[in-house]
Design a protein around this motif. Structure first.
Motif, PDB file in Angstrom:
ATOM      1  N   HIS A 152      11.766  16.538  16.478  1.00 37.83           N
ATOM      2  CA  HIS A 152      10.474  16.935  17.013  1.00 37.83           C
ATOM      3  C   HIS A 152      10.579  18.357  17.508  1.00 37.83           C
ATOM      4  CE1 HIS A 152       9.017  12.842  17.001  1.00 37.83           C
ATOM      5  NE2 HIS A 152      10.168  12.481  17.487  1.00 37.83           N
ATOM      6  N   PRO A 153       9.453  18.981  17.632  1.00 37.15           N
ATOM      7  CA  PRO A 153       9.492  20.199  18.447  1.00 37.15           C
ATOM      8  C   PRO A 153       9.872  19.801  19.875  1.00 37.15           C
ATOM      9  CG  PRO A 153       7.234  19.584  17.896  1.00 37.15           C
ATOM     10  CD  PRO A 153       8.128  18.714  17.087  1.00 37.15           C
ATOM     11  N   ASP A 154      10.399  20.732  20.611  1.00 32.53           N
ATOM     12  CA  ASP A 154      10.830  20.412  21.972  1.00 32.53           C
ATOM     13  C   ASP A 154       9.720  19.731  22.744  1.00 32.53           C
ATOM     14  OD1 ASP A 154      12.978  21.730  21.191  1.00 32.53           O
ATOM     15  OD2 ASP A 154      12.989  23.215  22.810  1.00 32.53           O
ATOM     16  N   LEU A 155      10.105  18.754  23.523  1.00 28.73           N
ATOM     17  CA  LEU A 155       9.115  18.108  24.370  1.00 28.73           C
ATOM     18  C   LEU A 155       8.726  19.072  25.482  1.00 28.73           C
ATOM     19  CD1 LEU A 155      10.606  14.542  24.735  1.00 28.73           C
ATOM     20  CD2 LEU A 155       8.911  15.347  23.152  1.00 28.73           C
ATOM     21  N   LYS A 156       7.442  19.161  25.702  1.00 28.78           N
ATOM     22  CA  LYS A 156       6.968  20.108  26.716  1.00 28.78           C
ATOM     23  C   LYS A 156       7.029  19.430  28.084  1.00 28.78           C
ATOM     24  CE  LYS A 156       5.488  23.453  23.906  1.00 28.78           C
ATOM     25  NZ  LYS A 156       6.432  23.008  22.860  1.00 28.78           N
ATOM     26  N   SER A 157       8.158  19.545  28.696  1.00 27.51           N
ATOM     27  CA  SER A 157       8.294  18.875  29.980  1.00 27.51           C
ATOM     28  C   SER A 157       7.764  19.735  31.116  1.00 27.51           C
ATOM     29  CB  SER A 157       9.754  18.529  30.230  1.00 27.51           C
ATOM     30  OG  SER A 157      10.491  19.708  30.401  1.00 27.51           O
ATOM     31  N   ASN A 158       7.623  21.038  30.872  1.00 19.17           N
ATOM     32  CA  ASN A 158       7.192  21.980  31.899  1.00 19.17           C
ATOM     33  C   ASN A 158       8.090  21.959  33.129  1.00 19.17           C
ATOM     34  OD1 ASN A 158       5.125  22.657  30.263  1.00 19.17           O
ATOM     35  ND2 ASN A 158       3.617  21.365  31.298  1.00 19.17           N
ATOM     36  N   SER A 188       6.479  21.199  42.201  1.00 23.90           N
ATOM     37  CA  SER A 188       6.552  20.924  40.769  1.00 23.90           C
ATOM     38  C   SER A 188       6.713  19.428  40.517  1.00 23.90           C
ATOM     39  CB  SER A 188       7.734  21.673  40.161  1.00 23.90           C
ATOM     40  OG  SER A 188       8.908  21.204  40.752  1.00 23.90           O
ATOM     41  N   ASP A 189       6.380  19.057  39.315  1.00 26.94           N
ATOM     42  CA  ASP A 189       6.432  17.655  38.935  1.00 26.94           C
ATOM     43  C   ASP A 189       7.895  17.260  38.683  1.00 26.94           C
ATOM     44  OD1 ASP A 189       5.385  15.284  38.511  1.00 26.94           O
ATOM     45  OD2 ASP A 189       4.270  15.783  36.695  1.00 26.94           O
ATOM     46  N   LYS A 190       8.338  16.240  39.402  1.00 28.75           N
ATOM     47  CA  LYS A 190       9.747  15.882  39.283  1.00 28.75           C
ATOM     48  C   LYS A 190       9.996  14.844  38.208  1.00 28.75           C
ATOM     49  CE  LYS A 190      11.307  18.451  42.569  1.00 28.75           C
ATOM     50  NZ  LYS A 190      10.045  18.990  43.046  1.00 28.75           N
ATOM     51  N   LEU A 191       8.975  14.075  37.931  1.00 24.30           N
ATOM     52  CA  LEU A 191       9.172  13.008  36.950  1.00 24.30           C
ATOM     53  C   LEU A 191       8.119  13.151  35.860  1.00 24.30           C
ATOM     54  CD1 LEU A 191      10.554  10.275  36.207  1.00 24.30           C
ATOM     55  CD2 LEU A 191       8.766   9.181  37.517  1.00 24.30           C
ATOM     56  N   VAL A 192       8.576  13.206  34.649  1.00 24.01           N
ATOM     57  CA  VAL A 192       7.663  13.312  33.518  1.00 24.01           C
ATOM     58  C   VAL A 192       7.970  12.165  32.567  1.00 24.01           C
ATOM     59  CG1 VAL A 192       7.002  14.716  31.553  1.00 24.01           C
ATOM     60  CG2 VAL A 192       7.465  15.803  33.723  1.00 24.01           C
ATOM     61  N   ILE A 193       6.929  11.510  32.092  1.00 26.24           N
ATOM     62  CA  ILE A 193       7.156  10.382  31.199  1.00 26.24           C
ATOM     63  C   ILE A 193       6.414  10.626  29.891  1.00 26.24           C
ATOM     64  CG2 ILE A 193       6.888   7.906  30.880  1.00 26.24           C
ATOM     65  CD1 ILE A 193       7.095   7.598  33.884  1.00 26.24           C
ATOM     66  N   PHE A 194       7.132  10.459  28.810  1.00 27.63           N
ATOM     67  CA  PHE A 194       6.529  10.600  27.495  1.00 27.63           C
ATOM     68  C   PHE A 194       6.422   9.237  26.842  1.00 27.63           C
ATOM     69  CE2 PHE A 194       8.104  14.856  28.191  1.00 27.63           C
ATOM     70  CZ  PHE A 194       7.073  15.624  27.671  1.00 27.63           C
ATOM     71  N   GLU A 195       5.371   9.075  26.069  1.00 20.94           N
ATOM     72  CA  GLU A 195       5.187   7.832  25.345  1.00 20.94           C
ATOM     73  C   GLU A 195       5.352   8.121  23.851  1.00 20.94           C
ATOM     74  OE1 GLU A 195       1.650   4.752  25.772  1.00 20.94           O
ATOM     75  OE2 GLU A 195       1.292   6.218  24.199  1.00 20.94           O
ATOM     76  N   HIS A 196       6.094   7.254  23.214  1.00 24.34           N
ATOM     77  CA  HIS A 196       6.351   7.444  21.790  1.00 24.34           C
ATOM     78  C   HIS A 196       5.287   6.700  20.995  1.00 24.34           C
ATOM     79  CE1 HIS A 196       8.476   6.354  17.955  1.00 24.34           C
ATOM     80  NE2 HIS A 196       8.613   7.652  17.971  1.00 24.34           N
ATOM     81  N   ASN A 197       4.694   7.387  20.068  1.00 27.70           N
ATOM     82  CA  ASN A 197       3.707   6.746  19.212  1.00 27.70           C
ATOM     83  C   ASN A 197       4.390   6.358  17.912  1.00 27.70           C
ATOM     84  OD1 ASN A 197       1.688   6.329  17.219  1.00 27.70           O
ATOM     85  ND2 ASN A 197       0.228   7.301  18.618  1.00 27.70           N
ATOM     86  N   GLU A 198       4.331   5.076  17.613  1.00 28.51           N
ATOM     87  CA  GLU A 198       5.092   4.564  16.490  1.00 28.51           C
ATOM     88  C   GLU A 198       4.574   5.103  15.151  1.00 28.51           C
ATOM     89  OE1 GLU A 198       6.772   0.165  15.543  1.00 28.51           O
ATOM     90  OE2 GLU A 198       5.661   0.489  17.372  1.00 28.51           O
ATOM     91  N   ASN A 199       3.276   5.334  15.086  1.00 28.33           N
ATOM     92  CA  ASN A 199       2.700   5.737  13.805  1.00 28.33           C
ATOM     93  C   ASN A 199       2.904   7.210  13.526  1.00 28.33           C
ATOM     94  OD1 ASN A 199       1.750   3.104  13.455  1.00 28.33           O
ATOM     95  ND2 ASN A 199      -0.041   3.563  14.725  1.00 28.33           N
ATOM     96  N   THR A 200       2.594   8.016  14.527  1.00 26.93           N
ATOM     97  CA  THR A 200       2.712   9.455  14.305  1.00 26.93           C
ATOM     98  C   THR A 200       4.104   9.964  14.610  1.00 26.93           C
ATOM     99  OG1 THR A 200       2.036   9.922  16.547  1.00 26.93           O
ATOM    100  CG2 THR A 200       0.297   9.790  14.916  1.00 26.93           C
ATOM    101  N   ARG A 201       4.897   9.132  15.214  1.00 29.14           N
ATOM    102  CA  ARG A 201       6.248   9.509  15.653  1.00 29.14           C
ATOM    103  C   ARG A 201       6.207  10.713  16.579  1.00 29.14           C
ATOM    104  NH1 ARG A 201      11.120   8.310  11.913  1.00 29.14           N
ATOM    105  NH2 ARG A 201      11.858   9.807  13.361  1.00 29.14           N
ATOM    106  N   GLN A 202       5.156  10.822  17.335  1.00 27.88           N
ATOM    107  CA  GLN A 202       5.041  11.928  18.283  1.00 27.88           C
ATOM    108  C   GLN A 202       5.161  11.390  19.701  1.00 27.88           C
ATOM    109  OE1 GLN A 202       4.755  15.261  17.606  1.00 27.88           O
ATOM    110  NE2 GLN A 202       5.165  14.596  15.519  1.00 27.88           N
ATOM    111  N   TYR A 203       5.459  12.291  20.599  1.00 29.83           N
ATOM    112  CA  TYR A 203       5.538  11.922  21.999  1.00 29.83           C
ATOM    113  C   TYR A 203       4.372  12.549  22.748  1.00 29.83           C
ATOM    114  CZ  TYR A 203      10.227  10.231  21.164  1.00 29.83           C
ATOM    115  OH  TYR A 203      11.308   9.534  20.700  1.00 29.83           O
ATOM    116  N   THR A 204       3.688  11.735  23.501  1.00 33.24           N
ATOM    117  CA  THR A 204       2.619  12.286  24.318  1.00 33.24           C
ATOM    118  C   THR A 204       2.953  12.046  25.780  1.00 33.24           C
ATOM    119  OG1 THR A 204       1.492  10.208  23.931  1.00 33.24           O
ATOM    120  CG2 THR A 204       0.707  12.110  22.704  1.00 33.24           C
ATOM    121  N   ARG A 205       2.618  13.016  26.571  1.00 37.30           N
ATOM    122  CA  ARG A 205       2.898  12.926  27.996  1.00 37.30           C
ATOM    123  C   ARG A 205       1.858  12.020  28.629  1.00 37.30           C
ATOM    124  NH1 ARG A 205       4.339  18.039  31.748  1.00 37.30           N
ATOM    125  NH2 ARG A 205       4.099  16.941  33.704  1.00 37.30           N
TER     126      ARG A 205
END
Lengths: 353, 953
Positions: A152-158, A188-205
């Motif tokens: 993937h492109p890098d996850l944008k954790s900010n 700043s945000d200390k905890l970031v959670i990404f969800e994996h989408n099985e179909n698109t194989r992308q991660y959304t925050r």
């Protein structure tokens, strides 16, 4: 509250041990130390840990992770900016050994954590670094573990610094990837959670409330063992346990419930037992605390301490010796317990006679 | 030279860019001016408070050389020496603002490149130069012109190129010159004796840099090609390496940190990484400070006359390089990021944890030395630390023994519903776990369909039936020799009591089927085991003790009811079937509950006395009346719906469970335990009281509460095994398919199967996979478990459950030794795919190396390996657990890659074997691809079908 103490094992590590990792079957353990080595221990028939092999690596922060055995005997070692993938192979002389397969290095700063993804995602490895970069690599061809691609492109954790990561374990829910930051900036945000989408194989925050305000040192999702919600343990200034329930109909889609446990000391590491009933935390006070959930909430039911004396090198305690000691103790305790039970039963017997 | 710690530079890091690669740079004595040497130019900079300012630029193009080193004289502010790749020296004169070359031509001193020049620290005019030609020359640098200087030549060796040289800075040893060579020798010279070196040590692997310790006159730091920094003690004849630091990249430069005895800066560069570290010799594994985050690609560095300030140059990119002025306070301290404690649990709940321990002893001496060295000691602590690694095994609550025990002992097949319930409750009981729910499950669903037609007598008969079944299950236990199963005597009584107390007037008659042994607990190997209950199967009589005990329990029950309900007198009895049933379940629960709390009483004698005294004053009839009253009450107040009752059962059991632990924990405190029990009983009773006054519903459907029960196991108790088995046992009875949502079930089974794999319970795993066949599970498990086979003649795939080819109607799995079909372990060669019975293969390959079919393939498997496989799977019908009689034919690989795995014996089953070696399997096939393209076709078609016996019979 009960307190146990344990006897140290001679590891021959010359500096701090940074990480311990059991493999899937619990038959091997890898210890990574600052002394530029990773040591692999095998368990033998008598339940003794036997030193197997030392992997010499380079200086730097170190983490180790075992891949699921379905993908072969793979060990990933992170030190400084590089991740080495080791694989166990059989040499021509018939002996087993670990060889370096590939080095993954394109991170700018030191790697702080790495974790293999749940096996349902394939052979994937997430790497997070001090610079806040989070990258996921995948090995498509498990026969050829030399080729790892960034998926993937890098996850944008900010985040300006990412300290820890953890994968959720539920099979039937979208996989979550939690990232923790050890920034000191309180806003700043200390905890970031990404969800994996099985179909698109992308991660959304995913949107979530501000759960933790202090810098996070370690994260661990509990093994799901059939639960259809996630439980996340957060090691920070205090110990937090966060339940994440999936609410597909709600606007935020997830419901967070956080419990703050009074851990007395700042927590460095957390880990769960296999069935997710016990949480172990290691803190500044150099004690391991065991937590258990019951109806009144989470409570600490045991503390394990190492002996306070230092200078490990002087104590030539053999691993096997120590284990035997434990076995004896265990047997004795078991024996006593049995005797008590036996006595109580016979006493009923006699009384009624 | 005096350095001062308190010379503070408060400003931040600053840098200056130049348009040439910086080969070398030098600072003046005061550290406020710097000369950068590029490829063919020099630049003079002033170092101000917060910036570099360029003062002068000088080009050296006319010399036709590359500048390799530049050095500022420490004794003469105006004098700077520079050397180049042509072996010539230049003399630069520095004025406060300007830089000029003294002579327009340089004199060639060396035949080849000069690597290093070094001013004599005490003699103004003397300059040492070391070159590629293996000579060191001592030049009178002030002679005018330079060419007139006649150097003293120290002949190292023509082939031994001088890489670095330095005079010992200690005043007492100022005649000691040391030089390092590319071949790895360290030469010691007396500057007064040029003809031969004093000492020579080595060879090490290529010396890159050397640096004398500024204070310790005998310490010499050597940077080696093999990435090591060695600190040598030169005081002895034999050079001792007293400290050694291994680096990750090849070293470019090392310099001791001023005023810090134990610290040395090191600059290193590799293919991808450049580091500028400050090491502490006491802790040779972690850099004390790292400048990586500040300076990108540092290539060279120098301390700026202070232990806290560093001047560093970077590698040139596109002919542009940077010079940095930075401070150690801004550097990262990697040790601060290190983890002091770490913890991990293995699958059984053993806890491994490592705790950092500071080595205080070393710290003390270190601090003292530092203190003696400098009065103004800094505050930064950098301690050597080690971790102690602990393994903790004896934390019972953290362990997953229950999972292992339950997964191996629970059953869901090989028996009827009732038998399985009984059996599983025994399993739970023997582990001190909650067994009540199994009994409830049994009661709820037992004879559920015909319930309405049942008479009172028939219920009696079922109870006696269940008794006999219990005995059977005990038989099962003892036959299986489950030595860890432990059933306290009193509990056995309770169960017998339970099944007999269902509203019958005559407790004795119904429970008389069981013969209790007087001493049912035996001790064997420290593990209590259940005595054989069927030891006297023919003498059915209730012993006095157990009768008494039975009564005691009833008494106990009376107490409970009296206390909470204020029962006054008896009422008439109406034995409606349903009431009877309710009573039955109610009793079961009460009895069990009572029993459960009872076992954990520590001060059991008191309790016994209590019971006994009650028993003396009460009579049996009273108890019967109680029961009648109870029945009546239930008759009068019918339940609104049965699910309410069941949910109350579930609720109450839920309430009990967490308290069980309290019992264990509080078992020293019998008073609180007593109170606890009372409270529990009241809770329980309240649950039932709530049901009173509700309306009737004859249709019994407990499914909803059954679901709730399973969910409560998962969510509240983290127990996955029990609900899995309850579901599977429940599914023996007629059951709504959508009883539990499919996504929950999938989650449970996926996780359970994964856990079974983790605990290496392969047989159990296969059983579960077979019992719960859904697409999800099949997808997850099949590709690693099963390999489709293919007929070699017809090239068509064989169905999984058969071994007969559709086309040619022959068995594919013929043993190439005996030509008979193989039904068990099929061992085959990777190259030619011929094989057969494992024992036949062993026999054949004991004396032969070629394939038994004569195909010409040199299979030559490792004979010992085959034997080991035979040892691993010795049992007949290894996978024969299915009642349908289907067997599994197991493929055993004959590849050499397996050998090591087998040696380790960490492959306990074929499943594991295949999972772990699937890659080897494919690997081999891939390698052979070029030789025989047929194999490629067969690549995925390795043979592991489920062999159906019908095909062979």
């Amino acid at each position: 509250m009960s307190t146990f103490s344990s006897i140290p094992i001679r590891t021959d590590h010359k500096d701090l041990i940074q990480d311990i990792a059991f493999d899937f079957y619990g038959k091997r353990v890898a210890t990574a130390s600052l002394d530029q080595s990773v040591r692999i221990w095998n368990i033998n028939e008598n339940n003794e840990w036997v030193f197997k092999e030392e992997l010499r690596i380079n200086p730097g922060l170190q983490k180790v992770a075992w891949a699921h055995p379905e993908f072969g005997s793979l060990l990933a070692v992170a030190f400084d900016r590089i991740v080495w993938i080791y694989e166990e192979t059989c040499f021509s002389n018939g002996r087993n050994g670990w060889i370096k397969r590939i080095a993954i290095h394109d991170s700018r700063l030191a790697i702080t954590d790495l974790k293999f993804a749940p096996k349902y995602l394939g052979l994937q490895l997430v790497i997070c670094t001090q610079s806040g970069e989070v990258r996921i690599y995948e090995c498509n061809d498990i026969i050829n573990s030399n080729v790892w691609n960034k998926v993937h492109p890098d996850l944008k954790s900010n985040m300006s610094s990412c300290s820890s990561c953890s994968w959720s374990t539920c099979f039937n829910l979208p996989i979550l990837l939690a990232l923790g930051s050890d920034e000191t900036n309180p806003t700043s945000d200390k905890l970031v959670i990404f969800e994996h989408n099985e179909n698109t194989r992308q991660y959304t925050r995913i949107e979530k409330p501000q759960i933790c305000l202090d810098s996070i040192r370690s994260l661990a999702f509990a093994p799901s063992v059939g639960k259809l919600y996630h439980t996340l343990a957060i090691a920070s200034k205090s110990l937090l346990i966060c339940t994440i329930k999936s609410m597909p109909k709600e606007p935020h889609r997830y419901q967070f419930t956080t419990t703050n446990l009074d851990s007395d000391a700042s927590v460095w590491r957390v880990c769960w037992n296999t069935v997710g009933s016990i949480l172990a935390s290691a803190g500044d006070d150099r004690k391991v605390k065991l937590w258990k959930s019951n109806f009144s909430g989470w409570s600490c039911f045991a503390e394990i301490t190492g002996e306070s004396c230092s200078l490990l090198a002087d104590q030539n305690i053999n691993l096997s010796c120590m284990l035997n000691l434990y076995k004896d103790q265990n047997q004795q305790q078991q024996h006593q317990k049995n005797q008590i039970q036996f006595k109580t039963q016979t006493s009923i017997h006699t009384k009624q006679k | 030279m005096a350095y001062f710690d308190n010379q503070e530079y408060n400003s931040k890091t600053f840098s200056y860019g130049v348009s040439f690669p910086i080969n070398s740079f030098t600072l003046n004595k005061d550290g406020n001016r710097i000369i950068l040497a590029g490829r063919s130019e020099w630049e003079l900079l002033n170092i101000d408070e917060d910036k570099f300012t360029s003062k002068s630029n000088l080009n050296s193009n006319l010399f036709n050389m590359r500048i390799t080193d530049v050095e500022w004289s420490r004794l003469d502010e105006t004098l700077v020496a520079s050397c180049g790749s042509n072996g010539g020296l230049q003399k630069l004169i520095v004025s406060p603002t300007d830089l000029r070359i003294e002579f327009r031509d340089s004199h060639i001193f060396h035949e080849r490149t000069i690597n290093k020049i070094h001013f004599h620290p005490n003699e103004r005019s003397l300059l040492f130069s070391g070159g590629q030609d293996g000579n060191i020359k001592l030049i009178d640098f002030r002679s005018n012109p330079l060419s007139s200087a006649s150097p003293i030549v120290f002949h190292q060796h023509p082939d031994d190129k001088v890489t670095d040289l330095q005079i010992n800075p200690s005043p007492s040893l100022s005649n000691q010159l040391v030089s390092g060579s590319e071949s790895g020798y360290v030469y010691f010279w007396d500057t007064r004796m040029a003809n031969k070196y004093e000492k020579r040590y080595g060879p090490f692997r290529g010396i890159v840099h050397i640096d004398w310790h500024p204070e310790e006159k005998n310490w010499l730091a050597v940077a080696r090609v093999d990435r090591q920094i060695s600190v040598l003690d030169t005081s002895t004849d034999k050079l001792n390496t007293i400290y050694s630091i291994t680096n990750s990249e090849s070293l470019a430069n090392i310099k001791w940190r001023p005023n810090r005895k134990m610290q040395i800066g090191a600059c290193m560069s590799g293919a991808n990484h450049y580091h500028l570290y400050v090491w502490d010799l006491n802790r040779p594994y972690v850099p004390y400070a790292s400048f990586d985050s500040i300076i990108n690609k540092a290539e060279n560095f120098m301390w700026r006359n202070s232990p806290n300030c560093i001047i560093a140059s970077t590698r040139a990119q596109n002919n542009r390089a940077l010079i940095y002025n930075t401070y150690i306070s801004e550097a990262q301290k990697p040790a601060e990021y290190s983890t002091l404690v770490t913890v991990e649990m293995d699958k059984m709940g053993s806890i491994a944890f490592a705790v950092g321990v500071e080595n205080e002893k070393k710290l003390d001496s270190h601090e003292i030395e530092r203190a003696s060295l400098n009065s103004d000691i800094n505050n930064d602590k950098f301690l050597i630390a080690q971790s102690n690694l602990y393994f903790n095994y004896n934390e019972p609550l953290a362990r997953s023994d229950w999972f292992y025990y339950a997964a191996t002992n629970y059953r869901f097949n090989s028996g009827t519903f009732e038998e399985l319930c009984d059996y599983n409750s025994q399993v739970a009981l023997s582990f001190d776990k909650d067994f009540k729910n199994w009994m409830i499950l049994k009661t709820l669903y037992k004879e559920n369909d015909k319930y309405d037609l049942k008479e009172e007598n028939s219920s009696k008969s079922t109870s006696s039936l269940s008794n006999s079944k219990q005995v059977q299950s005990y038989k099962l236990l003892s036959n299986e020799n489950c030595s860890t199963i432990q059933i306290p005597f009193s509990q056995v009584t309770a169960i017998g009591d339970t099944s007999s107390s269902d509203g019958s007037e005559d407790g004795t008659s119904s429970s008389s089927d069981i013969e209790f042994d007087d001493s049912p607990i035996l001790e064997r190997n420290g593990n209590p085991i259940m005595a054989n209950l069927e030891s006297n199967p023919n003498s059915f009589k209730l012993s006095k003790e157990s009768n008494e005990k039975l009564n005691t329990y009833r008494q106990n029950e009376n107490i409970f009811i009296t206390k909470s309900n204020n029962v006054n007198t008896l009422s008439q009895l109406d034995n409606h079937d349903e009431q009877n049933f309710i009573n039955n379940s109610h009793m079961t629960k009460i009895e069990d509950e009572e029993e459960y709390s009872f076992i954990h009483y520590d001060n059991i004698d008191n309790l016994c006395d209590f019971f006994k005294s009650n028993h003396d004053t009460e009579n049996f009839a009273y108890h019967e009346n109680e029961q009648h009253y109870q029945n009546n009450q239930y008759l009068q107040n019918n339940f609104k719906s049965q699910s309410d009752l069941a949910s109350s059962i579930v609720q109450s059991t839920k309430q009990i469970d967490p308290k069980d632990n309290k019992h264990v924990l509080n078992n020293n405190n019998n008073i609180s335990g007593d109170v606890e029990t009372q409270r529990l009983l009241e809770d329980l009773n309240n649950c039932f009281e709530n049901q009173l006054g509700l309306d009737d519903g004859l249709k019994i459907n407990f499914d909803e509460s059954f679901c709730q029960l399973l969910h409560s196991y998962i969510d509240d108790q983290n127990d996955l095994v029990t609900p899995i088995f309850m579901y599977l046992v429940r599914s023996l009875k007629k059951m709504d398919k959508n009883l539990i949502e499919a996504n929950y079930l999938d989650e449970w089974f996926v996780q359970y199967i994964e856990l079974l794999a983790k605990f290496e319970l392969w047989n159990q795993r296969i059983e579960i996979i077979k019992a719960y066949r859904t697409d999800v599970i099949q997808n997850l498990t099949q590709n690693t478990l099963l390999y489709t086979s293919m007929c070699g003649k017809c090239k068509i795939t064989i169905k999984q459950d058969s071994s007969i080819c559709r086309e040619c109607k022959t068995n594919v799995f013929l043993c190439s030794y005996c030509h008979l079909p193989v039904k068990r372990l099929y061992a085959w060669c990777h190259a030619c795919y011929h094989g057969g019975h494992l024992n036949h293969m062993i026999k054949w390959f004991k004396t032969n190396t070629n394939c038994p079919t004569g195909c010409g393939c040199t299979c030559s498997p490792n004979y010992n390996q085959l034997e080991q496989i035979n040892d691993l799977f010795p049992s007949q019908n290894f996978y024969n657990f299915d009642s349908n009689g289907a067997k599994m034919v197991i493929g055993v690989l004959l590849s050499k890659t397996l050998e090591s795995k087998l040696k380790q014996k960490d492959t306990k089953s074929i499943d594991d074997l295949l999972i772990n070696n699937s890659e080897h399997l494919f690997e081999l096939a891939g390698k052979k691809k070029s030789q025989n393209h047929q194999i490629r076709k067969l690549q995925k078609n390795f043979i592991l079908p489920i062999d159906d016996e019908k095909n062979h019979v």
